[in-house]
Design a protein around this motif. Sequence first.
Motif, PDB file in Angstrom:
ATOM      1  N   GLN A 174      79.095  40.780  24.287  1.00 50.98           N
ATOM      2  CA  GLN A 174      80.388  41.143  24.860  1.00 50.98           C
ATOM      3  C   GLN A 174      81.102  39.962  25.523  1.00 50.98           C
ATOM      4  OE1 GLN A 174      80.033  44.677  27.330  1.00 50.98           O
ATOM      5  NE2 GLN A 174      78.520  45.575  25.936  1.00 50.98           N
ATOM      6  N   LYS A 180      83.546  37.075  25.878  1.00 52.20           N
ATOM      7  CA  LYS A 180      84.808  36.651  25.275  1.00 52.20           C
ATOM      8  C   LYS A 180      85.263  35.280  25.782  1.00 52.20           C
ATOM      9  CE  LYS A 180      85.156  40.693  23.302  1.00 52.20           C
ATOM     10  NZ  LYS A 180      84.873  40.844  21.845  1.00 52.20           N
ATOM     11  N   LYS A 181      84.743  34.891  26.935  1.00 47.79           N
ATOM     12  CA  LYS A 181      85.238  33.702  27.632  1.00 47.79           C
ATOM     13  C   LYS A 181      84.695  32.400  27.038  1.00 47.79           C
ATOM     14  CE  LYS A 181      85.278  31.966  32.442  1.00 47.79           C
ATOM     15  NZ  LYS A 181      84.837  32.294  33.824  1.00 47.79           N
ATOM     16  N   ARG A 219      82.129  30.291  23.897  1.00 40.61           N
ATOM     17  CA  ARG A 219      81.451  30.264  22.609  1.00 40.61           C
ATOM     18  C   ARG A 219      80.322  29.239  22.671  1.00 40.61           C
ATOM     19  NH1 ARG A 219      86.275  29.261  18.390  1.00 40.61           N
ATOM     20  NH2 ARG A 219      86.650  27.603  19.923  1.00 40.61           N
TER      21      ARG A 219
END
Length: 352
Positions: free
Chosen positions: A75, A77-78, A80
């Motif tokens: 989960q 998203k901020k 990679r």
Amino acid sequence: MFQAKGYAAVDAQSPLVPFSFERRDPGPEDVQIEILYCGVCHSDLHQARNDWRNSLYPMVPGHEIVGRIVAVGGQVKKFRVGDLAGVGCMVDSCRHCSACNEDLEQYCEEGSTLTYNSRERDSKQLTFGGYSDQIVVDQRFAVKIPASLDLKAVAPLLCAGITTYSPLRHWQVGKGQKVGVIGLGGLGHMGIKFAKAFGARTVMITTSPEKGADALRLGADEVLVSKDKAAMKAHARSFDFLLNTIPNGHDLNPYAALLKRDGTMVLVGALTTLEPALAGASLIGGRRSIAGSAIGGMAETQEMIDFCAEHGIVSDVEMVSIQSVNEAYERLLKNDVKYRFVIDMESLKRTA
């Protein structure tokens, strides 16, 4: 769980030693960071030696962490995998009190979870800090690090940087103001850089005349030696704001006399009793304020990092290996560093 390694204090009297321990596997909101650099904060020394009588052992210190993301939860998203990230003084908070809802997690009403010498909120497992090869943290409590900055010199921004940036920003320091930074050390040298970048006339206030040249190199417009009574009198009632970074109990009265009417002095270093007593007249007579400030919330920490990238600001650092961290602690006791030790965690690979 997975195996991690680092250096730990096992009690208050012993030197730090190699230490193997377990980290949790990344959860849905977690990121796993391979630690590249970790700053050495004076509070690491205080905690390792139980100076504040609240230490939990075994303790892996370190809350000025810079590294690279090697795994992310489903989960997240901020970040990679491959991104550069930083972790500072806290890794969790209650997330529902008024402070947390206002992005002020450092003032969490239930107490924030510290990066080390604390317990995880869900399992009561000890938290272990950045003198290690890996760390796992919720994405909310990590910040993005621009690749344009010198990574090793970024590490101290996660504590010394945000500790000085936050009060300067909160009290709206800027152009047209005269700002004094009291004490030239790990915090003070960052205070000079930020106050100058905010556009203020910046004065280094120190007991040591020999520090003057370095203060000017760091960006100070002027140096005021606090032991010089004539100079202190000449600067009386002239400062809009004072950032007091002195780390131990001291006399505030001479510094309060430097403030203009409605001026403010903010303490960021002293956690112990302040003696002698502060004369109430020095505040009442000029409607002056004495305040305190602790690090910054996660949103403000990211803002600080972005500000540093825009203005080319990093800490002045001296690199050390993890194997020499105990010698670095001894030098810290003597204030023998300009201005922050940073551990190259690559050196940990040489530990058997």
